[in-house]
Design an enzyme around this catalytic site. Structure first.
Site, mmCIF file in Angstrom:
data_model
loop_
_atom_site.group_PDB
_atom_site.id
_atom_site.type_symbol
_atom_site.label_atom_id
_atom_site.label_comp_id
_atom_site.label_asym_id
_atom_site.label_seq_id
_atom_site.Cartn_x
_atom_site.Cartn_y
_atom_site.Cartn_z
ATOM 1 N N ARG A 124 -28.071 -3.907 102.695
ATOM 2 C CA ARG A 124 -28.655 -4.978 103.724
ATOM 3 C C ARG A 124 -28.610 -4.437 104.999
ATOM 4 O O ARG A 124 -28.500 -5.532 105.952
ATOM 5 C CB ARG A 124 -27.969 -6.307 103.811
ATOM 6 C CG ARG A 124 -27.510 -6.727 102.052
ATOM 7 C CD ARG A 124 -26.773 -7.943 101.947
ATOM 8 N NE ARG A 124 -25.598 -7.925 102.405
ATOM 9 C CZ ARG A 124 -24.692 -8.663 103.060
ATOM 10 N NH1 ARG A 124 -24.411 -9.900 103.092
ATOM 11 N NH2 ARG A 124 -22.923 -8.177 103.630
ATOM 12 N N LYS A 130 -40.118 -22.506 98.038
ATOM 13 C CA LYS A 130 -39.827 -21.891 97.306
ATOM 14 C C LYS A 130 -40.579 -21.121 96.768
ATOM 15 O O LYS A 130 -42.106 -21.405 96.875
ATOM 16 C CB LYS A 130 -39.258 -22.459 95.849
ATOM 17 C CG LYS A 130 -37.858 -22.711 96.196
ATOM 18 C CD LYS A 130 -36.490 -22.227 95.987
ATOM 19 C CE LYS A 130 -35.384 -21.968 96.412
ATOM 20 N NZ LYS A 130 -34.059 -21.648 96.084
ATOM 21 N N CYS A 167 -29.385 -13.479 102.337
ATOM 22 C CA CYS A 167 -29.446 -13.065 100.659
ATOM 23 C C CYS A 167 -28.120 -14.027 100.502
ATOM 24 O O CYS A 167 -27.752 -14.393 100.379
ATOM 25 C CB CYS A 167 -29.207 -11.414 101.041
ATOM 26 S SG CYS A 167 -29.978 -10.641 101.935
ATOM 27 N N TRP A 206 -29.777 -20.309 89.933
ATOM 28 C CA TRP A 206 -29.357 -19.393 90.859
ATOM 29 C C TRP A 206 -28.261 -17.885 90.288
ATOM 30 O O TRP A 206 -27.549 -17.460 91.357
ATOM 31 C CB TRP A 206 -28.231 -20.144 91.602
ATOM 32 C CG TRP A 206 -29.319 -21.037 93.321
ATOM 33 C CD1 TRP A 206 -31.099 -20.869 92.352
ATOM 34 C CD2 TRP A 206 -28.883 -21.668 93.937
ATOM 35 N NE1 TRP A 206 -31.205 -21.875 93.925
ATOM 36 C CE2 TRP A 206 -30.550 -22.613 94.034
ATOM 37 C CE3 TRP A 206 -27.738 -21.983 94.426
ATOM 38 C CZ2 TRP A 206 -30.213 -23.407 94.918
ATOM 39 C CZ3 TRP A 206 -27.908 -23.148 95.333
ATOM 40 C CH2 TRP A 206 -29.394 -23.407 96.154
ATOM 41 N N ASP A 257 -22.768 -30.462 93.049
ATOM 42 C CA ASP A 257 -24.437 -30.997 93.855
ATOM 43 C C ASP A 257 -25.421 -30.183 92.253
ATOM 44 O O ASP A 257 -24.803 -29.440 91.495
ATOM 45 C CB ASP A 257 -24.151 -29.500 94.501
ATOM 46 C CG ASP A 257 -23.449 -30.473 95.787
ATOM 47 O OD1 ASP A 257 -23.679 -31.355 96.086
ATOM 48 O OD2 ASP A 257 -23.703 -29.359 96.872
ATOM 49 N N GLU A 309 -36.262 -27.382 91.422
ATOM 50 C CA GLU A 309 -36.635 -25.638 91.637
ATOM 51 C C GLU A 309 -37.501 -25.207 90.324
ATOM 52 O O GLU A 309 -37.940 -24.463 90.101
ATOM 53 C CB GLU A 309 -36.274 -24.988 92.301
ATOM 54 C CG GLU A 309 -34.672 -24.512 92.325
ATOM 55 C CD GLU A 309 -34.184 -24.303 93.465
ATOM 56 O OE1 GLU A 309 -34.891 -24.918 94.742
ATOM 57 O OE2 GLU A 309 -33.946 -22.928 92.902
ATOM 58 N N HIS A 340 -30.792 -28.253 109.422
ATOM 59 C CA HIS A 340 -31.270 -27.071 109.339
ATOM 60 C C HIS A 340 -31.595 -26.316 111.552
ATOM 61 O O HIS A 340 -32.470 -25.550 111.730
ATOM 62 C CB HIS A 340 -32.727 -27.090 108.060
ATOM 63 C CG HIS A 340 -32.577 -27.874 107.630
ATOM 64 N ND1 HIS A 340 -32.111 -28.594 107.079
ATOM 65 C CD2 HIS A 340 -32.087 -26.213 106.056
ATOM 66 C CE1 HIS A 340 -32.507 -28.640 105.576
ATOM 67 N NE2 HIS A 340 -31.971 -27.720 105.203
HETATM 68 N N1 39S Z 1 -29.004 -19.716 96.549
HETATM 69 C C1 39S Z 1 -27.033 -19.741 96.064
HETATM 70 N N2 39S Z 1 -27.055 -18.883 95.671
HETATM 71 N N3 39S Z 1 -26.312 -19.854 96.980
HETATM 72 C C2 39S Z 1 -27.248 -21.252 98.576
HETATM 73 O O1 39S Z 1 -26.642 -21.258 99.344
HETATM 74 C C3 39S Z 1 -28.979 -21.294 98.426
HETATM 75 N N4 39S Z 1 -28.852 -21.870 99.136
HETATM 76 C C4 39S Z 1 -31.133 -21.931 99.158
HETATM 77 C C5 39S Z 1 -31.499 -21.956 98.055
HETATM 78 N N5 39S Z 1 -30.515 -20.641 97.204
HETATM 79 C C6 39S Z 1 -29.242 -20.517 97.425
HETATM 80 C C7 39S Z 1 -30.753 -20.461 100.298
HETATM 81 N N6 39S Z 1 -30.151 -20.584 101.787
HETATM 82 C C8 39S Z 1 -27.895 -17.696 102.712
HETATM 83 C C9 39S Z 1 -27.648 -18.975 103.293
HETATM 84 C C10 39S Z 1 -28.512 -19.968 102.588
HETATM 85 C C11 39S Z 1 -29.090 -19.697 101.595
HETATM 86 C C12 39S Z 1 -29.378 -18.389 101.507
HETATM 87 C C13 39S Z 1 -28.216 -17.632 101.683
HETATM 88 C C14 39S Z 1 -26.430 -16.893 103.292
HETATM 89 O O2 39S Z 1 -26.071 -16.987 104.632
HETATM 90 N N7 39S Z 1 -26.591 -16.035 102.846
HETATM 91 C C15 39S Z 1 -25.447 -14.436 103.492
HETATM 92 C C16 39S Z 1 -26.121 -13.580 104.188
HETATM 93 O O3 39S Z 1 -27.298 -13.246 103.606
HETATM 94 C C17 39S Z 1 -24.095 -14.341 102.522
HETATM 95 C C18 39S Z 1 -23.635 -15.577 101.868
HETATM 96 C C19 39S Z 1 -22.106 -14.753 101.738
HETATM 97 O O4 39S Z 1 -21.833 -14.387 100.307
HETATM 98 O O5 39S Z 1 -24.948 -13.113 104.762
HETATM 99 N N8 39S Z 1 -21.108 -14.225 102.546
HETATM 100 C C20 39S Z 1 -19.486 -14.086 102.278
HETATM 101 C C21 39S Z 1 -18.817 -14.468 102.098
HETATM 102 O O6 39S Z 1 -19.039 -15.666 103.141
HETATM 103 C C22 39S Z 1 -19.938 -12.565 102.778
HETATM 104 C C23 39S Z 1 -20.406 -11.424 102.930
HETATM 105 C C24 39S Z 1 -20.953 -10.296 103.754
HETATM 106 O O7 39S Z 1 -21.509 -9.654 104.275
HETATM 107 O O8 39S Z 1 -17.530 -13.952 102.031
HETATM 108 N N9 39S Z 1 -19.513 -10.062 104.219
HETATM 109 C C25 39S Z 1 -20.072 -9.493 105.894
HETATM 110 C C26 39S Z 1 -20.042 -8.094 105.545
HETATM 111 O O9 39S Z 1 -19.070 -7.548 103.913
HETATM 112 C C27 39S Z 1 -18.786 -9.166 106.851
HETATM 113 C C28 39S Z 1 -18.093 -10.430 107.326
HETATM 114 C C29 39S Z 1 -19.107 -11.543 108.794
HETATM 115 O O10 39S Z 1 -18.719 -10.461 109.639
HETATM 116 O O11 39S Z 1 -20.259 -11.936 108.757
HETATM 117 O O12 39S Z 1 -20.170 -7.128 105.974
#
Ligand code: 39S
Ligand code: ZN
Length: 767
Positions: A15, A115, A525, A570, A608, A614, A703
């Site tokens: 990423r 979407k 992501c 999802w 939920d 979708e 949002h």
């Molecule tokens: N699909 C799914 N599965 N879930 C949804 O919520 C949605 N919502 C809509 C439609 N589809 C969905 C889409 N909206 C994110 C937000 C909204 C979304 C989709 C994604 C989002 O914020 N994703 C995060 C991102 O891209 C990842 C979320 C996650 O899994 O950043 N987070 C992990 C957690 O909380 C941590 C992942 C991470 O990167 O445990 N951690 C860091 C790392 O490992 C460390 C922490 C940091 O410093 O932030 O490097």
């Protein structure tokens, strides 16, 4: 036999692009650093595809945010409100269109996002006005093509075709049809193609996924006119027309009449299309690109099956006219299976991610050409074995689950009593005020909370330390909700990384990846779990946290679960049984969790289902069959409880007009929906239909960080009061608050509670 690829993931193996973009947005790195990261990813992607042996490599599939937005920039479809940014760099203009711009006294709203067909990817919706003009503006595609040429890549520029580009957009004014703009758009496309040809491009891929959708006669006609004009203007440029995600159905004749060199077929979504095309009287001399490798799921290709299809095509049109490809862009696949170190080896051998899919495409082409070598023979044998193993593995097949599924009875889909009876019991039990206030479930996921999880994963803290911190966060959230006077509390979901992945981690039949990230929108992501086997709930999913929270408050604590259809939508799903069966298996697991929550004295439970809408098939003719099982899956999950237990559901970004009776058939006691951005317009469907159950129309948009005022919220609530029975109205934000910061969340919710109080006063005085 020629191979090509339609598109590659672009977020970076680890990423890198996500991190670079977010750093750029927060001012931590400058433009050149961001572009250097982007360049590295692009070149690595090209190198990977070349090394795999792909003959024609896509370019311009890379994007810093979204490839539809790239197209808007390329043809100069820049909404007028961004005019003040004309002096800025193109990059900042681009990101302003994607994310909005709040600086230097400007407050420019972002373009809308929606979407991408039936995927979990979101694109930026082009905006069109009646006077819309187009002119060549961006130059990304030319730059990338030049770079690829320097690297001696056999590069194929990818564009979204002009008809689909228009159809993806939205008219921002009344009284015109976006298709009317084709006469102004087409010359710009022709200019782009001419410029690419002049630069040395011999192939261009035009993506026209709308050829799989329901089209009007006029739209079909436009396809024919547009491509014959392109042909006229560019007689030598070779075009690949790519459509995916659906069968051509009634657009097949149109597709076959388009004057292009290559027609791509998504044979994963629509295997029957091969016969239809091969036997069609209008099949001309075009090359057929067979999309046999699934670009949207993670399963290893079934070589024997694919080879049969390829052979059939070769027999009919000759191997010169057959190309091999993934079914669609690999954008929707995770990068590389080899990055997964923790997957069970037995499961891992069933899978292929983007990088592995490239090798599959090449291997299939070589096998189908009759090439033979010990390695090829070994690949084939390994593939056959993996499929045999998967079809019989005890990891997948659980007789108990299959038995439970087949013994579901009609009564399992129904609550004991009709809503009116339940409503009376629940009102008597909860004694909530008029316009009860609540939130959707999640509170801000701060860096702190996420880092906590990262520390747990890397072993820097223990499970016990992690849980203690999460408990602290929950307690703070409870105290604070009590203080401001929310009626039905939530625990905040601090223990969840994602509303689907979290449940995938706890349920049997799901595998979780370490690096299986897929772009959802921009830099965001998701890491979809892989549903590989029969689903079993062998442990508690949420009771531990919800009952902890309930024990620490006198108020009602709402239990929070993700519904079966959303978990299905999802995740990467099994392709060895109907989606319906998988949905019902998940529904049974959620049903057990709902009952366990009820047992633990949780009186209100939210399930939920943001993804129900979708999940609708792309073709209207398939809607009824989907809705039939999708609504039933929800009911199966929700209907085990007593009458006095209240079931909530929540849906975001949904237009309900065309499916409102199915939403009502879910029979949730309370539904909370997104309505604030449309000023309660979305509520119309519920009003016209006389939606019988309770409803919480979102009273502010979560949002954006903007804090809504008390009077604004009252204004929206008044609109709701005019059209809904007062005893059915709940007060809540639009959606979960996990992407917000505490600062704005606290004030916003205070204002929301205040607005509800003032309205209670007024309504009580009036009655
Ligand atoms: N699909 C799914 N599965 N879930 C949804 O919520 C949605 N919502 C809509 C439609 N589809 C969905 C889409 N909206 C994110 C937000 C909204 C979304 C989709 C994604 C989002 O914020 N994703 C995060 C991102 O891209 C990842 C979320 C996650 O899994 O950043 N987070 C992990 C957690 O909380 C941590 C992942 C991470 O990167 O445990 N951690 C860091 C790392 O490992 C460390 C922490 C940091 O410093 O932030 O490097
Ligand atoms: Zn929502």
């Amino acid at each position: 036999m020629q191979t090509h690829n339609l598109g590659y993931p672009r977020i970076g193996k680890q990423r890198e692009l996500k991190k670079a973009c977010e750093s750029y947005w927060s001012g931590k790195i400058d433009q050149s650093e961001l572009l250097a990261v982007a360049q590295q990813i692009k070149e690595q992607n090209w190198q990977t595809q070349q090394a795999a042996g792909i003959d024609l490599i896509p370019i311009n599939d890379f994007s810093l945010y979204d490839h539809v937005l790239d197209m808007s920039l390329l043809v100069g479809a820049i909404p007028e409100r961004y005019e003040p940014l004309a002096q800025q760099s193109v990059l900042d203009l681009y990101f302003a269109m994607a994310r909005g711009y709040q600086k230097e006294g400007l407050d420019l709203k972002a373009m809308e996002m929606t979407k991408w067909f039936d995927t979990n990817y979101h694109y930026i919706v082009p905006e069109f006005t009646k006077k819309q003009t187009f002119q060549l503006f961006g130059n990304k595609v030319f730059e990338e093509f030049a770079q690829a040429q320097q690297l001696r890549l056999n590069a194929k520029p990818v564009l979204i075709g002009p008809v689909s580009y228009l159809l993806l957009g939205k008219e921002k004014e009344e009284n015109f049809n976006k298709l009317d703009l084709i006469d102004r758009l087409l010359p710009v496309y022709i200019q782009i193609l001419q410029q690419l040809e002049a630069a040395g491009a011999t192939w261009v891929q035009m993506d026209e996924p709308y050829l799989g959708m329901d089209l009007t006669d006029r739209e079909r006609q436009t396809f024919l006119e547009v491509y014959s004009e392109i042909r006229k203007q560019l007689p030598r440029l070779q075009l690949i027309l790519a459509s995916y995600f659906e069968c051509f159905h009634d657009n097949l004749t149109t597709a076959l009449h388009l004057p292009v060199e290559v027609l791509h077929l998504d044979l994963v979504r629509c295997p029957q299309q091969l016969d239809q095309v091969l036997t069609h009287q209008d099949l001309g001399s075009q090359i057929l690109s067979l999309g046999v490798v699934d670009g949207r799921n993670v399963w290893k290709n079934d070589f024997q099956k694919s080879l049969q299809m390829i052979q059939k095509a070769v027999d009919k049109v000759g191997s010169q006219r057959v190309w091999i490809a993934p079914s669609c862009s690999l954008l929707h696949s995770p990068y590389d299976l080899e990055l997964e170190k923790n997957l069970q080896p037995e499961i891992k051998q069933w899978l292929a991610f983007a990088k592995q899919k490239l090798v599959e495409v090449v291997t299939l082409a070589r096998l189908a050409s009759g090439e033979s070598s010990p390695e090829l023979e070994q690949s084939l044998q390994e593939n056959i074995q993996a499929h045999q193993n998967r079809s019989t593995s005890p990891l997948i097949h659980n007789p108990k689950v299959k038995e439970r599924l087949s013994s579901i009875e009609e009564k399992d889909f129904w609550r004991h009593s009709p809503f009116k009876v339940r409503q009376q019991l629940q009102k008597a039990r909860f004694k909530l005020p008029l316009f009860p206030t609540t939130t959707i479930g999640s509170f801000p996921q701060t860096t702190q909370v996420r880092q906590l999880r990262a520390k747990l994963k890397s072993g820097k803290i223990t499970q016990a330390e992690y849980e203690a911190e999460i408990e602290k966060a929950i307690l703070e959230a409870i105290r604070w909700q009590e203080e401001i006077g929310i009626d039905v509390l939530v625990h905040g979901e601090f223990e969840r990384n994602d509303m689907v992945e979290y449940f995938g981690e706890l349920l049997e039949g799901f595998a979780i990846t370490e690096n299986g990230w897929v772009q959802s929108y921009g830099s965001r992501c998701v890491k979809p779990p892989i549903i590989y086997g029969d689903v079993v709930r062998s442990r508690d999913l949420s009771v531990r946290w919800i009952s902890f929270a309930q024990k620490h408050t006198q108020k009602l604590m709402k239990g929070m679960l993700t519904g079966p259809v959303t978990i299905l939508q999802w995740s990467f799903v099994r392709d060895d049984q109907p989606r319906r069966d998988t949905a019902f298996q998940i529904a049974l697991a959620i049903r057990d969790e709902v009952l366990a929550l009820e047992q633990a004295d949780i009186k209100i439970i939210q399930i939920d289902e943001p993804a129900i809408r979708e999940g609708l098939p792309l073709r209207k003719k398939d809607w009824a069959a989907y809705l039939e099982w999708a609504i039933k899956a929800f009911r199966l999950a929700a209907s085990g409880v007593k009458d006095e237990t209240q079931i909530h559901t929540h849906m975001c970004y949904s237009e309900f007009n065309d499916i409102i009776e199915h939403i009502a058939a879910m029979d949730a006691d309370v539904i909370t929906i997104e309505t604030s951005r449309s000023e309660m317009e979305l509520l119309e469907a519920f009003v016209n239909f006389k939606y019988p159950n309770e409803i919480g129309p979102g009273v502010y948009d979560i949002h954006s960080p903007r804090v809504p005022s008390v009077s604004e919220i009252k204004h929206l609530l008044n609109k709701a009061i005019e059209v809904l029975p007062v005893e059915n109205i709940w007060v809540n934000p639009d959606c979960g608050l996990k992407t917000r910061r505490w600062e704005e969340t606290k004030i916003s919710l205070q204002n929301m509670v205040q607005a509800a109080r003032e309205l209670r006063q007024r309504v009580l005085v009036e009655s």
